[in-house]
Scaffold this motif. Sequence first.
Motif, short mmCIF file in Angstrom:
data_model
loop_
_atom_site.label_atom_id
_atom_site.label_comp_id
_atom_site.label_asym_id
_atom_site.label_seq_id
_atom_site.Cartn_x
_atom_site.Cartn_y
_atom_site.Cartn_z
N PRO A 124 -21.65 87.93 -39.69
CA PRO A 124 -20.73 87.03 -39.13
C PRO A 124 -21.13 85.75 -39.38
O PRO A 124 -22.55 85.40 -39.37
N LYS A 125 -20.15 84.79 -39.67
CA LYS A 125 -20.45 83.31 -39.80
C LYS A 125 -20.01 82.54 -38.48
O LYS A 125 -19.14 83.17 -37.79
N ALA A 126 -20.46 81.48 -38.34
CA ALA A 126 -20.00 80.69 -37.09
C ALA A 126 -18.27 80.78 -36.87
O ALA A 126 -17.84 80.52 -38.20
N ASP A 127 -17.62 81.22 -35.79
CA ASP A 127 -16.45 81.07 -35.53
C ASP A 127 -15.59 82.15 -36.08
O ASP A 127 -14.47 82.30 -35.74
N GLU A 128 -16.32 83.14 -36.80
CA GLU A 128 -15.59 84.40 -37.08
C GLU A 128 -15.54 85.30 -35.75
O GLU A 128 -16.64 85.16 -34.89
N SER A 129 -14.55 85.98 -35.65
CA SER A 129 -14.55 86.65 -34.62
C SER A 129 -13.94 88.29 -34.58
O SER A 129 -13.40 88.47 -35.86
N VAL A 130 -13.89 89.02 -33.73
CA VAL A 130 -13.01 90.14 -33.27
C VAL A 130 -11.97 90.04 -32.42
O VAL A 130 -12.45 89.43 -31.36
N VAL A 131 -10.82 90.48 -32.48
CA VAL A 131 -9.84 89.97 -31.64
C VAL A 131 -9.01 91.26 -31.17
O VAL A 131 -8.86 92.11 -31.89
N VAL A 132 -8.76 91.51 -29.92
CA VAL A 132 -7.86 92.57 -29.57
C VAL A 132 -6.53 91.94 -28.86
O VAL A 132 -6.53 90.97 -28.16
N ASP A 133 -5.49 92.44 -29.44
CA ASP A 133 -4.11 92.06 -28.96
C ASP A 133 -3.68 93.03 -27.91
O ASP A 133 -3.49 94.20 -28.23
N LEU A 134 -3.25 92.56 -26.78
CA LEU A 134 -2.98 93.39 -25.74
C LEU A 134 -1.39 93.92 -25.80
O LEU A 134 -1.15 94.53 -25.01
N GLY A 135 -0.76 93.08 -26.85
CA GLY A 135 0.52 93.73 -27.10
C GLY A 135 1.48 92.94 -26.19
O GLY A 135 2.89 92.83 -26.17
N GLY A 136 1.23 92.13 -25.35
CA GLY A 136 1.91 91.41 -24.52
C GLY A 136 0.98 90.66 -23.29
O GLY A 136 0.11 90.95 -22.98
N THR B 16 -29.10 98.90 -34.46
CA THR B 16 -29.41 98.34 -33.16
C THR B 16 -29.40 97.00 -33.20
O THR B 16 -28.94 96.37 -32.06
N GLU B 17 -29.70 96.18 -34.45
CA GLU B 17 -29.34 94.73 -34.24
C GLU B 17 -28.10 94.23 -34.87
O GLU B 17 -28.01 93.08 -35.04
N ASP B 18 -27.27 95.08 -35.04
CA ASP B 18 -25.80 94.55 -35.71
C ASP B 18 -24.99 94.45 -34.46
O ASP B 18 -24.25 95.08 -34.28
N TYR B 19 -25.22 93.28 -33.85
CA TYR B 19 -24.40 92.60 -32.80
C TYR B 19 -24.52 91.19 -32.85
O TYR B 19 -25.04 90.64 -33.69
N LEU B 20 -23.38 90.68 -32.17
CA LEU B 20 -23.29 89.14 -32.08
C LEU B 20 -24.26 88.62 -31.31
O LEU B 20 -24.46 88.87 -30.16
N HIS B 21 -25.34 87.88 -32.12
CA HIS B 21 -26.67 87.54 -31.27
C HIS B 21 -26.10 86.20 -30.64
O HIS B 21 -27.09 86.09 -29.54
N ARG B 22 -25.36 85.52 -30.99
CA ARG B 22 -24.96 84.21 -30.28
C ARG B 22 -23.22 84.26 -30.34
O ARG B 22 -22.80 84.08 -31.37
N THR C 69 -20.75 82.16 -32.12
CA THR C 69 -20.78 80.63 -32.24
C THR C 69 -21.94 80.26 -33.14
O THR C 69 -22.31 79.01 -33.16
N ALA C 70 -22.51 81.39 -33.91
CA ALA C 70 -23.53 80.63 -35.00
C ALA C 70 -23.71 81.67 -35.86
O ALA C 70 -23.05 82.88 -35.70
N GLY C 71 -24.11 81.49 -37.16
CA GLY C 71 -24.28 82.43 -38.03
C GLY C 71 -25.41 83.41 -37.77
O GLY C 71 -26.48 82.98 -36.98
N GLN C 72 -25.40 84.52 -38.48
CA GLN C 72 -26.66 84.99 -38.22
C GLN C 72 -27.05 86.28 -39.54
O GLN C 72 -26.32 86.16 -40.55
N GLU C 73 -28.13 87.02 -39.44
CA GLU C 73 -28.50 87.73 -40.69
C GLU C 73 -27.98 89.21 -40.53
O GLU C 73 -27.78 89.58 -41.67
N ASN C 74 -27.68 89.71 -39.43
CA ASN C 74 -27.30 90.85 -39.19
C ASN C 74 -25.88 91.18 -39.21
O ASN C 74 -25.11 90.13 -38.99
N TRP C 75 -25.43 92.28 -39.80
CA TRP C 75 -23.79 92.58 -39.70
C TRP C 75 -23.51 92.83 -38.23
O TRP C 75 -24.32 92.82 -37.46
#
Length: 891
Positions: free
Chosen positions: A676-688, A705-711, A754-760
Amino acid sequence: MAVLAAAALSAAPLTLGSGPAVAGPRAEAGPPAITPTPRSEQQRSDRITVTPSVTVVTGQASDPAAVRLTTAVLKAAGARTVTSSRHVPAASGSLTVYVGGPAENPASADALAALRTEGPSGLGAEGYVLALGRAAGEGAGRIVLSGADPTGTYYAAQSLRQVLPQRKTPGAQVRGLAVRDWPSTPVRGVIEGFYGTPWSHRARLDQLDDYGRHKMNIYVYSPKDDPYLRAKWRDPYPADQLAQLRELVDRARANHVEFTYALSPGLSVCYSSDTDLTALTDKFQTLWDIGVRQFAVPLDDISYTDWNCDADKAKWGTGGGAAGQAQAYLLNRVNERFIATHDGALPLQMVPTEYYDTASTPYKTALAGQLDKDVLVEWTGEGVVAPTMTVEQAKRAKEVFGHAILTWDNYPVNDYATGRLFLGPFHGREKGLAEQLAGITANPMIQPYASKLALHTVADYTWNDEAYDPDASYGGAVREAAGGNAEVERALRTFTDVNHSSPVNSVEAPELSALMKGYWEGSVPASRLKAAFVALRDAPATIREGAEPGFVDDAGPWLDSARSWGVAGIAAIRLLEEQRAGRTAAAWTVRQQLPGLIAEAKSYRYTDLNGNKIPVVVGEGVLEPFFAKVLDASNQRLGLPPQPTATTDLPVYNGNTPDRMTDGDDSTYFWSSRPPKADESVVVDLGGQQPLGPVTVAMGKSGSTEDYLHRGVLEYSSDGTTWHALGAEFDGKATWTADAPSGTTARYVRARATAGQENWLVVREFTVARPDRPTVSGGPAPASGSSLAAAADGVPETAYRAASAPAPGDALTVTSAAPRAVASVTVLRPDDATASKARVQLRVDGAWRTLGRLDGAVTTRPAPAGTNADAVRLVWDDGSAPPVVSEVIVK
């Protein structure tokens, strides 16, 4: 490329491919479709006739492969006797065919002049002129195949193969034609450079024939899992394997394809070692002795920070610049001691360790400055798998590497996504790219026969990039693969549609997804979308009956999956149509079947080189979201709230799509295909808009195990535009939970980097709890693996299953957070679990009122007008069977 000599001809079969199966004169709509698209193709007003006897006029140097192919094409067009002659026949009523350009067959110049057609003079290498027409006084007419060189003549024969009809009897009349053609790209072809199961010998032979048919002129032998190319690069080939390589070299030459041998010593080579230099050149010599004339030294996918010998560190030091110097030193010595000393050797090729961008680095600077200038440098573009490749990027690559560039284009290769077939067209390559490159080679899939569709489009682009149209080329590839069978063509089109997307083209299932979109918008009737799913169900059987057996073998598990998705799609349409018609019980029966149908569609596996069972993916990002939307539409009609849906602006790795973040299954996950690059995201739409409870993001997985948003930070929004922080920024944990302030409502929740990282990024589950969810109490107690809450969790696919028969007085109670208006109560139960008996009651102002009894799998009991209630309960009859409840729905 090497000129084909008569003595070098192999016994390669003349496979004519799927030329037009025409029994009579062609339609007059336009010139015949030749692929790759010629530079100039003009119809004439005259005609030629394929007579029973045809004379082929050859010169002393006429290309033997072109002569053989031309002879076969004429016989396939109905000629009974085809006679070769060095002399122009006296005037007769028979068709005469001239094979060879001016340097091969001087008679062709006069033959073209008689047709008032310009010869190949001025055309570049491999250009050709193909002319069909009648000179004055001729009866049947003449055909002239005149190349700028022997390869050009061979390509003229390949075009003639597509112009003449295929029929069993002579007499076909063919409209006169003048083709003037030449390639955009000097070097065009394929590099077998993937990891995984190498192609079989038989498949390679077949591929080489296919390259000749499509006017590709190079095949680079570089399978990563051939041990004699990498791990055992110093060792000689066993005699039987060397014999197979010789057969490949001969077959390549017969198809005017340059067989290039790529040796990868980087895992263990000592760059400064004379012994290793000798081992490398000795290995090349064994390949030279069987006819190889072009060689490559790939130095990709290795470490250049760790030397393989102390001598290299002593000579060059450390770092990228030192590695560039060492590699240039070795390659220059190979160039000097082997390439320069072997007459007829073609320029050496190499793959740099930094092969995937154009950033200026000490490594590239050293390589650019010290590597011999006649060495071709291979480059994959801006990225290992480049979504696009532009003229400016290619110019930059030439500047940074300081050498002519041969692209190693990683499409349609799937070794990094073995669950996918990439069957869509070559895409995202700018017109004019060829002018900046020495050549273009495509890295294919592990599946050789399935690769042909995409490689067909690569051939079209590399021959004539200005005329290249991805969709038209793709359509031609499917038609060719169908072998002229319209039913097989339709089936292939259906199947390839759901295997269309790739890193170079994000559009998946363009035809099916357009129908889905129209269906949801109301412009496409249910019958039409159902017909598309019927076609998807039936296409695999048609393909298995009529397509190339190699393709069927390659695509086997994907064909099975596509068939099952078609079955599931038919059921999904039936579910919605039954509900729209008010037949809730019939719809509920279908809905109970749907999870099993979807599970079957997702159950098929591809077995890789190491015996791993890889889930195959069909219709990535289209099919699974469609079924999620079907369930949402069904829920809406039942009176249930919408289920959350997940999206992301990150690319997806190997079928691990965003919907897996919200499927309630911790063993499935979304997985990005880059960090991920800074400001990229995963979004959940609750439908309303809804109240927010605790939010949890569970990231990472076993083996990653390191493939998470580190920041990052959790945020919520009502409109998807204005966002508010939900708790503190998180840092250094794979699982985060935040509690929303009391009274907070939102439609969207996201986890943003909030920041880029090396891991997926892996997200197993992204859950948003609702504080206003009803609570479930009572009994009997649930069985192991079940829960009371499943009776009112908004997901009918989960069910409360009692561990025992109810005791006297047992009841299942669903309590709302506050009293609400109630119009009806619906209770869903599995079709096979309706034996339990109960009264359905509402609690109004603290008192229970009976609405009726359970009756069958679907029970709907209306409430009196104006009813406000805070709970519903099912009061079980004494002696009733252990109850099962899929969902209690209060409208």
